[in-house]
Write an enzyme that holds these catalytic residues in place. Structure first.
Site, PDB file in Angstrom:
ATOM      1  N   ASP A 122       0.852  -1.190   0.000  1.00 37.38           N
ATOM      2  CA  ASP A 122       0.000   0.000   0.000  1.00 37.38           C
ATOM      3  C   ASP A 122       0.885   1.236   0.000  1.00 37.38           C
ATOM      4  O   ASP A 122       1.980   1.225   0.570  1.00 37.38           O
ATOM      5  CB  ASP A 122      -0.903   0.015   1.239  1.00 37.38           C
ATOM      6  CG  ASP A 122      -1.949  -1.092   1.214  1.00 37.38           C
ATOM      7  OD1 ASP A 122      -2.482  -1.371   0.128  1.00 37.38           O
ATOM      8  OD2 ASP A 122      -2.237  -1.655   2.274  1.00 37.38           O
ATOM      9  N   ASP A 141      -6.974  -1.502  -4.675  1.00 32.70           N
ATOM     10  CA  ASP A 141      -8.052  -1.200  -3.725  1.00 32.70           C
ATOM     11  C   ASP A 141      -9.001  -0.147  -4.302  1.00 32.70           C
ATOM     12  O   ASP A 141     -10.217  -0.232  -4.134  1.00 32.70           O
ATOM     13  CB  ASP A 141      -7.480  -0.676  -2.404  1.00 32.70           C
ATOM     14  CG  ASP A 141      -6.597  -1.690  -1.697  1.00 32.70           C
ATOM     15  OD1 ASP A 141      -6.794  -2.902  -1.885  1.00 32.70           O
ATOM     16  OD2 ASP A 141      -5.703  -1.256  -0.952  1.00 32.70           O
TER      17      ASP A 141
END
Length: 167
Positions: A122, A141
């Site tokens: 991330d 995401d």
């Protein structure tokens, strides 16, 4: 395009999502050290590098590693369902095809991380000053979220004749 393939040609969008997702993860892994932050918009938006061994919002991240295989199995199962669903779509169901392709691309991007790296990379951090932080996320995401919102809009805005809402 033959009707027997449904909306499978929209798989190109899934491929674009996976390529963008993996390219950005590769870049930020090389450019940042773990948890390093670069403010892009002060008090609101930063780049960072974080690893997530769990699911959304680091759900089950503190467990011993079995969750990696559970989430991988779920991603594989969901991906198979999405491909079958795409194949069965009618020619006028383009909105659904885009939504499903986004979710599929995001699921495959994070599945690759989980299987090859053992964690999801991330790098996007949205925050408000130093008081509130949304969990770090990535392009995969984002694609899953946009696709899910599109699916919800289609479901809630559909008319009573059974026709898709946005085609």
């Amino acid at each position: 395009m033959s009707a027997r393939f449904g909306k499978l040609p929209w798989l190109w969008l899934s491929v674009v999502v996976v390529v963008l997702d993996q390219a950005t993860k590769f870049y930020f892994e090389g450019a940042l050290t773990l948890y390093q932050r670069i403010e892009v918009i002060p008090d609101y938006f930063s780049w960072t590098l974080a690893y997530n061994t769990g699911a959304a919002f680091s759900f089950l991240a503190d467990h011993s590693g079995w969750q990696r295989w559970l989430f991988a199995a779920i991603a594989i199962g969901v991906s198979a369902v999405l491909v079958v669903w795409l194949k069965r779509l009618k020619p006028d169901e383009t909105w659904l095809a885009i939504a499903l392709s986004l979710v599929l691309g995001g699921a495959l991007g994070n599945l690759y991380d989980r299987m090859v790296l053992g964690h999801v990379v991330d790098f996007i951090l949205v925050h408000w000053q130093n008081r509130w932080y949304f969990p770090a996320f990535n392009i995969a995401d984002s694609a899953i979220t946009v696709g899910a919102i599109m699916l919800a809009l289609d479901m809630f805005k559909g008319n009573k004749t059974g026709e898709p809402a946005h085609d």
